[in-house]
Enzyme design. Structure first.
Site, PDB file in Angstrom:
ATOM      1  N   PRO A   1      -4.826   3.772   7.315  1.00  0.00           N
ATOM      2  CA  PRO A   1      -4.270   3.719   8.667  1.00  0.00           C
ATOM      3  C   PRO A   1      -2.766   4.006   8.754  1.00  0.00           C
ATOM      4  O   PRO A   1      -2.193   3.845   9.833  1.00  0.00           O
ATOM      5  CB  PRO A   1      -4.567   2.288   9.099  1.00  0.00           C
ATOM      6  CG  PRO A   1      -4.552   1.497   7.822  1.00  0.00           C
ATOM      7  CD  PRO A   1      -5.094   2.419   6.771  1.00  0.00           C
ATOM      8  N   GLY A   2      -2.132   4.400   7.656  1.00  0.00           N
ATOM      9  CA  GLY A   2      -0.761   4.894   7.756  1.00  0.00           C
ATOM     10  C   GLY A   2       0.338   3.888   7.461  1.00  0.00           C
ATOM     11  O   GLY A   2       1.512   4.171   7.726  1.00  0.00           O
TER      12      GLY A   2
ATOM     13  N   LYS B   1       1.532   3.018   4.596  1.00  0.00           N
ATOM     14  CA  LYS B   1       2.466   3.569   3.597  1.00  0.00           C
ATOM     15  C   LYS B   1       3.170   4.815   4.142  1.00  0.00           C
ATOM     16  O   LYS B   1       4.307   5.083   3.798  1.00  0.00           O
ATOM     17  CB  LYS B   1       1.733   3.851   2.286  1.00  0.00           C
ATOM     18  CG  LYS B   1       1.155   2.568   1.688  1.00  0.00           C
ATOM     19  CD  LYS B   1       0.431   2.780   0.392  1.00  0.00           C
ATOM     20  CE  LYS B   1      -0.271   1.505  -0.040  1.00  0.00           C
ATOM     21  NZ  LYS B   1      -1.526   1.225   0.710  1.00  0.00           N
TER      22      LYS B   1
ATOM     23  N   ARG C   1     -10.985   7.606  11.262  1.00  0.00           N
ATOM     24  CA  ARG C   1      -9.798   6.841  10.884  1.00  0.00           C
ATOM     25  C   ARG C   1      -8.488   7.483  11.387  1.00  0.00           C
ATOM     26  O   ARG C   1      -7.405   6.949  11.194  1.00  0.00           O
ATOM     27  CB  ARG C   1      -9.755   6.662   9.356  1.00  0.00           C
ATOM     28  CG  ARG C   1     -10.818   5.646   8.903  1.00  0.00           C
ATOM     29  CD  ARG C   1     -10.964   5.582   7.396  1.00  0.00           C
ATOM     30  NE  ARG C   1      -9.815   5.075   6.681  1.00  0.00           N
ATOM     31  CZ  ARG C   1      -9.528   3.790   6.488  1.00  0.00           C
ATOM     32  NH1 ARG C   1     -10.326   2.872   6.977  1.00  0.00           N
ATOM     33  NH2 ARG C   1      -8.457   3.431   5.805  1.00  0.00           N
TER      34      ARG C   1
ATOM     35  N   CYS D   1      -6.194   0.040  -5.148  1.00  0.00           N
ATOM     36  CA  CYS D   1      -6.327  -1.420  -5.089  1.00  0.00           C
ATOM     37  C   CYS D   1      -7.584  -1.818  -5.846  1.00  0.00           C
ATOM     38  O   CYS D   1      -8.411  -2.568  -5.354  1.00  0.00           O
ATOM     39  CB  CYS D   1      -6.342  -1.908  -3.650  1.00  0.00           C
ATOM     40  SG  CYS D   1      -7.531  -1.042  -2.627  1.00  0.00           S
TER      41      CYS D   1
HETATM   42  C1  LIG Z   1      -6.849   3.379   0.290  1.00  0.00           C
HETATM   43  S1  LIG Z   1      -7.090   4.126   1.823  1.00  0.00           S
HETATM   44  C2  LIG Z   1      -5.476   4.653   2.239  1.00  0.00           C
HETATM   45  C3  LIG Z   1      -4.606   3.588   2.860  1.00  0.00           C
HETATM   46  C4  LIG Z   1      -3.306   4.154   3.384  1.00  0.00           C
HETATM   47  N1  LIG Z   1      -2.581   4.867   2.340  1.00  0.00           N
HETATM   48  C5  LIG Z   1      -2.394   3.090   3.967  1.00  0.00           C
HETATM   49  O1  LIG Z   1      -1.521   2.568   3.248  1.00  0.00           O
HETATM   50  O2  LIG Z   1      -2.515   2.766   5.153  1.00  0.00           O
HETATM   51  C6  LIG Z   1      -7.808   5.664   1.330  1.00  0.00           C
HETATM   52  C7  LIG Z   1      -8.022   6.640   2.485  1.00  0.00           C
HETATM   53  O3  LIG Z   1      -8.376   7.911   1.926  1.00  0.00           O
HETATM   54  C8  LIG Z   1      -9.300   8.549   2.787  1.00  0.00           C
HETATM   55  N2  LIG Z   1      -9.967   9.603   1.976  1.00  0.00           N
HETATM   56  C9  LIG Z   1     -11.039   9.488   1.165  1.00  0.00           C
HETATM   57  N3  LIG Z   1     -11.319  10.655   0.562  1.00  0.00           N
HETATM   58  C10 LIG Z   1     -10.382  11.537   0.989  1.00  0.00           C
HETATM   59  C11 LIG Z   1     -10.129  12.922   0.730  1.00  0.00           C
HETATM   60  N4  LIG Z   1     -10.904  13.610  -0.109  1.00  0.00           N
HETATM   61  N5  LIG Z   1      -9.075  13.519   1.362  1.00  0.00           N
HETATM   62  C12 LIG Z   1      -8.274  12.814   2.218  1.00  0.00           C
HETATM   63  N6  LIG Z   1      -8.488  11.503   2.510  1.00  0.00           N
HETATM   64  C13 LIG Z   1      -9.513  10.875   1.897  1.00  0.00           C
HETATM   65  C14 LIG Z   1     -10.184   7.389   3.238  1.00  0.00           C
HETATM   66  O4  LIG Z   1     -10.879   7.726   4.422  1.00  0.00           O
HETATM   67  C15 LIG Z   1      -9.152   6.276   3.438  1.00  0.00           C
HETATM   68  O5  LIG Z   1      -8.662   6.289   4.749  1.00  0.00           O
END
Ligand SMILES: C[S@@+](CC[C@H](N)C(=O)[O-])C[C@H]1O[C@@H](n2cnc3c(N)ncnc32)[C@H](O)[C@@H]1O
Length: 310
Positions: A119-120, A122, A145, A237
């Protein structure tokens, strides 16, 4: 009993990787609730100013807090109903979420890719560190998302970020070279506190392998777009080494002599583990950090790397 919620397979693995003491601590901590952690939006306020404004409304905070955060001790009403939250003067997240962007520490005016953005939380911190200058490409694969990502960036007053809805593994198709990359990769989330992670009961080892494969592909595609002497932060995580130390070890092996693993500027956690697995990993893994679940912390892995040779 928390042991009943977590698959026995995972408990056994953690025992092998980290030993009985740490595994006992992981199990105790995963079941606890975290305090709410506030990160002031330094584009528009300071920690001191924010704390003063909220304390005037009856909110109370812990006396000590790392990473320029505020740890909430008491809320007279839900803090997300305050004008300060609604006008984007802070985000709420775990303490560990503050480490990747601060470790990447992108320079003002630089070009940055955040390859798994929603959700952004970072992304917002990256933009703050860049003082809203330069460009961030915030890439998110899951269409559902995107609204949360848009809403957070808008609420926080961030205007140096372009949102791209797509697979980060196709990022090289855009032919954009970047100075810094944040890959906060999709993972099993086995380090997340159970309150936030109802999925842990259903996790199986196949999930670890599936995620490790995606992470490997995302790292490889990211590498192609990183400028020489550019830096990349890889974080998950997860408590599983295939998504942490072993993932980075294999990445180093595929790019021998091209990558330097840089020390993380924070003392939180312990150096990445290189000896307890069947194989001995690259000694550079000692510069990565392994964080166990704790007060305000999720279980976490982070590596900061520089492309020293293209
Ligand atoms: C761990 S979360 C990220 C949290 C985010 N960095 C934050 O701090 O708010 C991982 C995210 O990667 C997305 N995701 C999964 N596979 C992906 C891909 N191949 N390309 C881009 N995003 C992807 C997921 O939908 C999820 O929203």
């Amino acid at each position: 009993m928390i042991e009943k919620t977590i698959s026995r397979e995972f408990i056994k693995r953690w025992g092998n990787f980290y030993g009985r003491n740490i595994t006992g601590r992981i199990l105790r901590e995963l079941g606890k609730s975290d305090p709410r952690i506030l990160a002031p939006n330094t584009l528009y306020t300071s920690k001191r100013q924010l704390q003063e404004n909220l304390e005037n409304q009856g909110f109370r905070f812990a006396t000590e807090s790392p990473f320029n955060s505020l740890i909430l001790d008491f809320e007279p009403y839900n803090i997300v109903a305050t004008t300060e939250y609604l006008s984007g003067l802070f985000t709420i997240q775990s303490l560990t979420s503050l480490i990747p962007s601060k470790s990447l520490n992108p320079s003002h005016g630089s070009v940055v890719a955040d390859l798994a953005a929603s959700p952004g939380i970072k992304t917002c911190l990256l933009a703050e560190l860049m003082k809203n200058t330069g460009t961030i490409y915030a890439i998110e694969k899951a269409k559902k998302r995107i609204p949360a990502l848009k809403a957070n960036l808008a609420r926080m007053g961030i205007y140096n970020t372009v949102i791209l809805n797509g697979d980060a593994r196709s990022f090289p198709d855009l032919n954009i070279e970047v100075d810094h990359i944040l890959l906060d990769a999709p993972c099993t989330g086995t380090g997340l506190k159970l309150r936030k992670n109802k999925r842990l009961e259903r996790r199986v080892l196949n999930d670890v392998n599936r995620h490790a494969q995606t992470q490997r592909e995302m790292l490889e595609e990211a590498w192609k777009q990183l400028k020489n002497h550019g830096t990349i932060v890889y974080s998950t995580c997860s408590l599983e080494p295939e998504e942490g130390e072993v993932q980075i070890n294999n990445f180093l092996a595929r790019h021998e002599g091209q990558i330097q693993v840089l020390p993380i500027g924070f003392k939180t956690g312990i150096p990445g583990n290189i000896t307890r697995w069947d194989e001995t990993l690259d000694s550079q893994i000692r510069n990565t950090r392994r964080i166990f679940p704790d007060q305000g912390m999720d279980g976490f892995f982070i590596a900061l790397m520089e492309k020293v040779r293209a």
